[in-house]
Design a protein around this motif. Structure first.
Motif, mmCIF file in Angstrom:
data_model
loop_
_atom_site.group_PDB
_atom_site.id
_atom_site.type_symbol
_atom_site.label_atom_id
_atom_site.label_comp_id
_atom_site.label_asym_id
_atom_site.label_seq_id
_atom_site.Cartn_x
_atom_site.Cartn_y
_atom_site.Cartn_z
ATOM 1 N N THR C 268 -12.253 5.041 -1.992
ATOM 2 C CA THR C 268 -11.487 5.358 -3.188
ATOM 3 C C THR C 268 -9.979 4.428 -3.084
ATOM 4 O OG1 THR C 268 -9.842 7.012 -1.911
ATOM 5 C CG2 THR C 268 -12.146 7.742 -2.845
ATOM 6 N N ASP C 269 -9.319 4.806 -4.078
ATOM 7 C CA ASP C 269 -7.882 4.002 -4.288
ATOM 8 C C ASP C 269 -7.072 4.086 -3.013
ATOM 9 O OD1 ASP C 269 -5.979 2.695 -5.708
ATOM 10 O OD2 ASP C 269 -4.865 4.684 -5.946
ATOM 11 N N VAL C 270 -7.465 5.202 -2.193
ATOM 12 C CA VAL C 270 -6.329 5.184 -0.976
ATOM 13 C C VAL C 270 -6.368 4.290 -0.075
ATOM 14 C CG1 VAL C 270 -5.965 6.623 1.190
ATOM 15 C CG2 VAL C 270 -6.697 7.901 -0.885
ATOM 16 N N PHE C 271 -7.510 3.497 0.092
ATOM 17 C CA PHE C 271 -7.661 2.429 1.023
ATOM 18 C C PHE C 271 -7.801 1.179 0.230
ATOM 19 C CE2 PHE C 271 -8.091 5.753 4.084
ATOM 20 C CZ PHE C 271 -7.461 5.122 5.077
ATOM 21 N N ALA C 272 -7.465 1.101 -1.004
ATOM 22 C CA ALA C 272 -7.607 -0.130 -1.886
ATOM 23 C C ALA C 272 -6.260 -0.949 -1.325
ATOM 24 C CB ALA C 272 -7.314 0.263 -3.203
ATOM 25 N N ARG C 274 -3.664 -3.933 -1.447
ATOM 26 C CA ARG C 274 -2.935 -5.042 -2.668
ATOM 27 C C ARG C 274 -2.828 -6.350 -1.935
ATOM 28 N NH1 ARG C 274 2.122 -2.990 -3.520
ATOM 29 N NH2 ARG C 274 2.091 -2.048 -1.376
#
Lengths: 277, 144, 367, 658
Positions: C268-272, C274
């Motif tokens: 999910t986005d939690v570990f995306a 940057r």
């Protein structure tokens, strides 16, 4: 019953404490096992000087008790009771002190692994004495006197200022108890030697209170208390108030003869008040 | 780059609940009860919301210790969030211990809102414990 | 008192087929979930059989299980449909299924569990190699002890080869050749077994000895694996070595029967990550391996499922980098489960440790 | 993310006058922060919370196109709201804001300036890292019920009830005793003006009873509280009175006829007896007796009696009464549970309970009171008037072994006693004090007045009170022993009577009320206010306010003022009519939810339900308190608390460890 007994310095020479204790214990089938080669507990003096030495002095007895196989150590002196308890408390709370004390004792060839429970002879007799069946002393008004160290600072045995354990004991073994307000007041203790006048005043206030409330006899649980109170009575204000040991009254309750209990050694004679029809 | 023990400045993450321990920290501040600067506090609403991920994240990112501060049992602002977190502690301790982190690098303490001095004491004590333990084994690892 | 039945046919698989076919033909259940070969491969796959005539390919006793079928079992029993299902499962699959019931992933309402007394499974490749030589792997595996040594590393340390919570236990231990024993485990199982009308039998003598011997062997193996693994991962650096070849493919979590999340938090986005964060991480440590969060993934997964890990070994089986994931997980899981006095799959009524808490501090727990 | 809403973060480092700046090198922090990703501007300023400070933020948001703001200053518990409002004023969502606490957590607790600066950098960087992931949050508006629950019917609760009811709101006043009035009803005079307590109190009690807006529940307790600000659901337990309030005329015949006459009177502090059916005092409100079930022959001893029932003309006696539960809706709750007097029995050296002539201050109040056991005559137990009385201050207060705080009222009431004693008996009065604390309007003047009246003051904590006498002439008297620290002499003072000025402690049962309401208590057991100075009547629980001594010891003027303050807060809330719910509550992403119900099992507030159709958990936003237990229980992070998301917290942790 077998108990491990630590007499302390003042026990043997006091006015009938030894005799009465031994007689009562014989009668109750309590075997007194005296700690071999005991020393002075250091009383209150040593702790003011050096904590480790004071602790070690007291703790030497803990080490001596160990091979005797007892879990409890009994003493009849308030100062010994308070000092040994203080040492025990410090050792239980301070690991480093415990290690250092072990080392001191080790040099003396003694091992210290566990700390016995310290009890006063009073507790032992409270458990062992049977209820009175006689009316002989039920009109003898006894003023109970604890001294200042039995219930203070730790109030494990009873309340600090107005304990009742001795009163309950006395009334259970057949004496009339005279309530008063001096039961835990300081008698001057070992200061009696140096500050004679001041201590005389302290002791006389205690006697005045107990006498004033109507007691015919005082009973104590400590050699020094007995000594100070007994000695403080110059008898100029009328006849003195006999100062007994609780063991002596226990002996009387058990039907033992006054002479057997060392009652003849009191400075203020108890003969008159104890003579019962 | 081996540093001597005395140079070692531990980095400690504290995850603390807003109602008790964070408030105690504020009180320690207003009372000027000083403590070493090694602690970095993260305000949570309740210890009950602390996800195991946060603890793992802190350790893997190089924290030398993780301190959790919550309300005393019975005092939780949310009734029992602290007890829920307490239930997680043994599991977390077991896991970090297996992978070579001394389990004492993770500490849970209850510090009430009025316990400024206790906050100071617990934080100082934990920093000292970690100081004695030395750097976290995760320090200096390249991967992770 | 259990009820026993024994079916003896030309082959083991035929014996099983006889029993399971009756389930459908006598309308005792509406469908059976059982491992079956397809016409295209010898590898048995979880198969939902609804017609008695479609039982031909079933092969539940073959030493292969490309899935922990608890997942498929949970899929078919996700909610009560009014239909009655029989689930033919291995012990580790049943234990995982019990965990999934606790996690509301499926219901055991109207479900009959037929448990297999399991001697282990082989890795898919090993199985296929043997299957190329032996046509009837189920039969061959029973008698050929050298084949029995080819089971997976995790199976070799499995002590829970006897199914629990099964309505009916299907067993070959101590049975005569080409015979399968059926024993009832519950009242439902007892009734069902009676209705099936299979030849009754006694509990075979000697099966207990065989079981005990196997248990001893497995326990010894387990002890060894735990000791070895615990030593291999007792520092974060050693653990890094162990998972150095991890590809972040998340196959292990996909294969794990108790990793029940619809979508893993690591996807999910939690570990995306940057780019600027990655650069900062690289700057901090000098360099950073990509993809990141590999260690985080494994430790987080442990923190999520260690208490529920049933030790099926699928995670190791599916790892493309041959990382002994199951060794790590079972080693840690055993410790965590001991800390909470929790055994996954022991009891449907036993709550997941993290979902309950005590008002009073237990002694030995952290202050 | 398009270029337009690309994060542009403004960071403001506050000097807080001299509180942060000299210890933390704020300019260096600003320089460091300026270099971080997405930071558009980093400034330092003397007072960020001042108007120019806030204007700076507003100006920058508009001029520099900031869309995230970080302020590094004091605790967010202090000024988070202030800055959120500033951000909001500039047109940004107020949740695009994060605070770094570099005062309480840095400058005030770190000695070394270098270390303080480094720590400050780290905390500010973490706030920057976190604010990047902030999301705009919305709050909802909920209607507020137009009623107030007041717990406790002492002067605090009565005043709070009257003020709220006078504003036109429905008030439910719950008192656990049979009558309202509390401690004040026991007093005779009140310091420093010497008003008669009953004269100023009883009209208020009657007002409470007769006020159309007040529903009075005496002999009742709050059993359950659910809901939240504006919408509390309260269950009140009406204990059986065994007297029908609607039928009783308050004639008092039952009390005259009751044969059980030797029940110790609680109201008279044990100095007199009452009957088993009783009102605590003649002016009780409501004037309806209660049957004490423990002592009643019918209820307690299963005997035949029923004398009260026989004589009751309106047939109001009902031995069959059972507890009754009433459910109420309240928009606000005012807690006024008061105090209890310290029990000095544990201070053995003062002989309370041992010497009959040692009284507590409450007992002495009753002794002075016209409705008390001696009809207001100050006499000893032997009926004689005392010639010399000692008043001992700070009994149980300012004592590390008991209550370490100052109880605030004892000096003043002790001097009131001295005055009354001088006036009524002419006795010599000796006050033994540690310090005289007389801050208050006309208080110091009162202190001077009693000195002029001949009251003697000895500065010294009393060591002991004994009946051991030095002079036979003092037979029967008590001796007070103390060190006079001004003369450095030991004082041994024979007296006839001793009054122990006992301190105040939280009322029995306040712990239970605290649990019921979710209020935290300080180390001494008093309820915590939201802020000691700026929010002294609010609590951390929105919609619950504190009045009177339950928050800490107070005298009557302060209690009344605070009660009006609490009522004011409640009225403001009710008048607004709407409350905005908190934004920091849980949300569950239905796309990620696996339907395992772990969150439902973890939720203490039953705020999550299961949608059987979609097989996902759904948050009830009205009930969610935002504790995050669900978030911790959810492995896929489908459940999370808004403003405390995984991304936000982990970004903060990551930045702290950079």
């Amino acid at each position: 019953m077998k108990i491990c007994f630590y007499p302390g310095c003042s026990f043997a020479t006091s006015a009938g404490y030894r005799e009465s204790t031994e007689a009562v214990c014989r009668k109750l089938d309590i075997e007194l096992n005296e700690i071999p080669d005991w020393n002075c507990c250091g009383a209150t003096v040593m702790f003011g000087d050096n904590k480790l030495r004071a602790t070690a002095l007291a703790a030497r007895h803990f080490a001596l008790v160990q091979p005797m196989g007892f879990a409890e150590l009994v003493t009849g002196c308030n100062a010994c009771y308070a000092t040994l308890r203080k040492a025990a408390r410090l050792l239980a709370a301070d690991e480093e002190l415990f290690r250092k004390t072990q080392a001191v004792l080790h040099n003396l060839g003694l091992d210290l692994d566990r700390i016995p429970k310290i009890r006063h002879l009073l507790e032992v007799l409270v458990e062992a004495m049977p209820d009175s069946t006689s009316d002989k002393y039920k009109t003898l008004a006894v003023g109970a006197y604890y001294g200042c160290q039995l219930t203070r600072p730790d109030q494990e045995l009873d309340k600090g200022n107005y304990p009742q354990i001795l009163e309950h004991f006395l009334s259970r073994i057949g004496f009339a108890v005279q309530e008063h307000s001096a039961s835990t007041r300081c008698c001057g203790a070992s200061h009696a030697v140096i500050y004679q006048n001041e201590c005389q005043g302290l002791s006389q206030r205690i006697i005045g209170e107990i006498k004033g409330k109507g007691a015919q006899v005082i009973t104590t649980v400590c050699p020094l208390c007995q000594f100070n109170l007994d000695l403080a009575q110059n008898q100029k204000n009328g006849p003195g108030l006999p100062v007994t040991y609780f063991t002596q009254l226990a002996g009387l309750a058990l039907g033992l003869a006054p002479a057997e209990l060392g009652l003849n050694k009191l400075l203020v004679s108890a003969d008159k008040v104890l003579t019962r029809p | 780059m081996v540093k001597s023990m005395s140079d070692f400045q531990p980095k400690i993450i504290a995850l603390v609940c807003n109602w008790c321990t964070y408030t105690a920290a504020d009180l320690a501040g207003t009372s000027r009860l000083g403590y070493p600067a090694n602690i970095r506090m993260v305000r949570m609403m309740c210890t009950g919301m602390i996800d195991p991920k946060y603890i793992l994240k802190a350790f893997l990112d190089g924290a030398d210790g993780v301190f959790i501060g919550g309300c005393h049992p019975g005092d939780c602002h949310y009734i029992n969030g602290n007890l829920k977190f307490r239930k997680r502690m043994p599991g977390m301790e077991t896991i970090i211990k297996q992978f070579g982190f001394d389990e004492n690098r993770l500490r849970l303490r209850w510090i009430g809102a009025s316990e400024g001095p206790e906050f100071q004491h617990h934080i100082t004590d934990f920093i000292q414990t970690i100081q004695e333990m030395g750097p976290s084994p995760a320090q200096g690892l390249m991967v992770l | 008192m259990s009820v026993y039945a024994m079916v003896k046919e030309k082959s083991l698989t035929e014996a099983v087929k006889t029993a399971l076919t009756r389930l459908l033909s006598q309308d005792l259940v509406d469908a059976v979930l059982v491992a079956a070969k397809s016409p295209y491969s010898a590898l048995p796959m979880p198969t939902l059989v609804a017609e008695a005539s479609a039982m031909d390919g079933i092969d539940p006793l073959a030493p292969a299980a490309p899935f922990n079928a608890a997942r498929q079992a949970a899929t078919v029993s996700r909610q009560a449909t009014g239909k009655r299902l029989a689930l033919v499962l291995r012990p580790c699959e049943i234990r995982a299924l019990i965990e999934l019931v606790k996690l509301n992933q499926c219901t055991l309402e109207n479900v009959v569990i037929i448990g297999i007394e399991c001697l282990g499974r082989m890795e898919n490749e090993v199985f296929l190699n043997h299957a190329a030589v032996h046509a009837d792997m189920a039969a061959e595996f029973q008698k050929n002890t050298s084949l029995q040594d080819d089971i997976t590393r995790t199976c070799k340390m499995c002590e829970q080869f006897t199914p629990t919570h099964a309505d009916i236990v299907m067993s070959t231990l101590g049975a005569p050749e080409n015979a399968v024993l059926f024993a009832s485990g519950t009242e439902t199982g007892e009734a069902l077994l009676k209705e099936l009308g299979l030849p009754t039998a006694e509990n075979p003598a000697g099966s207990e000895t065989v079981t005990r011997q196997l248990l001893e062997k497995r326990a010894a193996c387990k002890k060894e694996v735990f000791a070895e693994t615990s030593e291999k991962i007792n520092s974060i650096e050693k653990f890094e070595q162990m998972i150095a070849t991890c590809l972040n493919c998340y196959n292990c979590r996909q294969a794990c029967p108790v990793c029940y999340c619809r979508e893993c938090v690591f996807l999910t986005d939690v570990f995306a990550a940057r780019p600027e964060a990655l650069l900062r991480r690289a700057q901090k440590r000098g360099a950073v391996k990509l993809p990141t969060d590999t260690t985080m993934f494994h430790l987080t997964r442990l923190s999520h499922i260690a208490h529920s890990c049933v030790g099926c070994g699928q995670c190791s089986s599916v790892c493309p980098s041959n990382i002994p994931v199951a060794d790590i997980f079972t080693t840690v899981a055993a410790q965590v489960q001991a800390r909470y006095d929790y055994v996954p799959g022991r009891d449907v009524g036993e709550p997941i440790p993290y979902l309950m808490f005590e008002e009073k501090q237990k002694s030995g727990e952290s202050k | 993310m398009t270029t337009q809403n690309k994060p542009r973060i403004g960071v403001y480092i506050c000097h807080c006058g001299m509180n942060i700046a000299p210890r933390v090198d704020v300019e260096e922090v600003a320089r460091f922060i300026q270099e971080l990703d997405h930071v558009a501007v980093a400034r330092d300023y003397k007072f960020m919370c001042s108007n120019p400070g806030q204007d700076m933020i507003i100006h920058d948001i508009k001029e520099l196109g900031l869309n995230r703001v970080v302020v590094a200053s004091c605790s967010p518990r202090m000024h988070e709201k202030t800055f959120r409002n500033a951000v909001k004023t500039a047109g940004l969502n107020p949740y695009y804001f994060q605070m770094a606490n570099i005062r309480e957590q840095v400058s005030w607790v770190t000695k070394d300036s270098r270390e303080a600066t480094e720590k400050a950098k780290s905390l500010v960087a973490a706030a920057v890292g976190r604010v990047f992931f902030h999301q705009p949050l919305d709050t909802r508006e909920v209607t507020v019920a137009k009623s107030v629950l007041v717990i406790g019917g002492g002067i605090a609760g009565m005043q709070a009830a009257l003020t709220s009811a006078n504003a036109g709101y429905q008030v439910y006043l719950v008192e656990r005793e049979p009558s309202i009035g509390g401690h004040m009803a026991k007093f005779d005079k009140t310091f420093p003006t010497l008003d008669c307590a009953a004269c100023i109190m009883t009209p208020k009690m009657v007002d409470v009873l007769q006020h159309p807006g007040i529903t009075l529940f005496t002999w009742s307790e709050v059993e359950k509280v659910e809901g939240f600000i504006g919408n509390f659901e309260v269950t009140v337990k009406k204990k059986p009175r065994y007297v029908d309030e609607t039928k009783c005329t308050g004639c008092g015949t039952c009390m005259q006829k009751c044969p059980t006459k030797k029940v110790i009177s609680e109201f008279n502090e044990g100095l007199s007896y009452r009957t088993a059916i009783y009102t605590p005092f003649p002016q009780a409100v409501p004037n309806v007796p209660v049957i004490d079930a423990d002592h009643c022959r019918v209820l307690g001893q299963n005997k035949k009696c029923g004398v009260c029932a026989k004589f009751c003309e309106t047939k109001a006696i009902d031995f069959e009464q059972k507890p009754e539960f009433v459910t109420l809706k309240a928009g606000a709750i005012i807690t006024a549970t008061g105090f209890q007097a310290f029990n000095p029995t544990s201070l053995e050296q003062y002989g309370y309970g041992r010497f009959p002539e040692v009284y507590t201050s409450l007992e002495f109040e009753r002794l002075n009171n016209a409705t008390g056991p001696t009809s207001g005559k100050v006499v000893m137990k032997n009926g004689k008037v005392p010639e010399r009385v000692a008043i001992i201050h700070c009994v149980g207060s300012r004592d590390t072994r008991h209550r370490k705080y100052c109880s605030r009222v004892c000096c003043m009431y002790s001097m009131k006693f001295a005055h009354l004693l001088r006036e009524k008996t002419g006795a010599e009065v000796w006050e033994f004090y540690i310090d005289i604390r007389s801050p208050g309007k006309l208080y110091e003047e009162f202190y001077n007045r009693v000195q002029e009246e001949g009251v003697r003051f000895i500065r010294g904590r009393v060591a002991e009170i004994t009946d051991i006498i030095d002079d036979p002439g003092d037979q029967g008297r008590l001796t007070v022993i103390a060190e006079s620290t001004l003369t450095r002499r030991t004082v041994r003072l024979p007296v006839d009577m001793v009054v122990l000025s006992v301190g105040l402690e939280p009322a029995k049962g306040s712990e239970d009320i605290g649990r019921l309401l979710g209020l935290s208590r300080d180390g001494d057991g008093w309820f915590n206010e939201l802020h000691a100075k700026l929010a002294p009547v609010a609590t951390p629980i929105n919609g619950i306010f504190l009045a009177g001594c339950c928050q800490g010891p107070k005298d009557i003027p302060d209690t009344v003022a605070q009660s009006m303050g609490a009522a004011g807060e409640a009225i403001a809330l009710l008048a607004r009519g709407k409350v905005t719910t908190q934004a920091e509550i849980s949300r569950i992403d239905p796309d990620l939810c696996s339907g395992c119900k772990s969150c439902i099992e973890s939720c203490t507030y039953s705020a999550i339900r299961f949608d059987e159709a979609r097989k996902v958990a759904v948050v009830n936003e009205a009930l969610c308190m935002g504790c995050g237990s669900c978030a911790a229980a959810c492995p896929s992070s489908a459940a999370g608390v808004k403003h405390f998301t995984d991304k936000q917290v982990m970004a903060e942790i990551e930045a702290l460890l950079m």
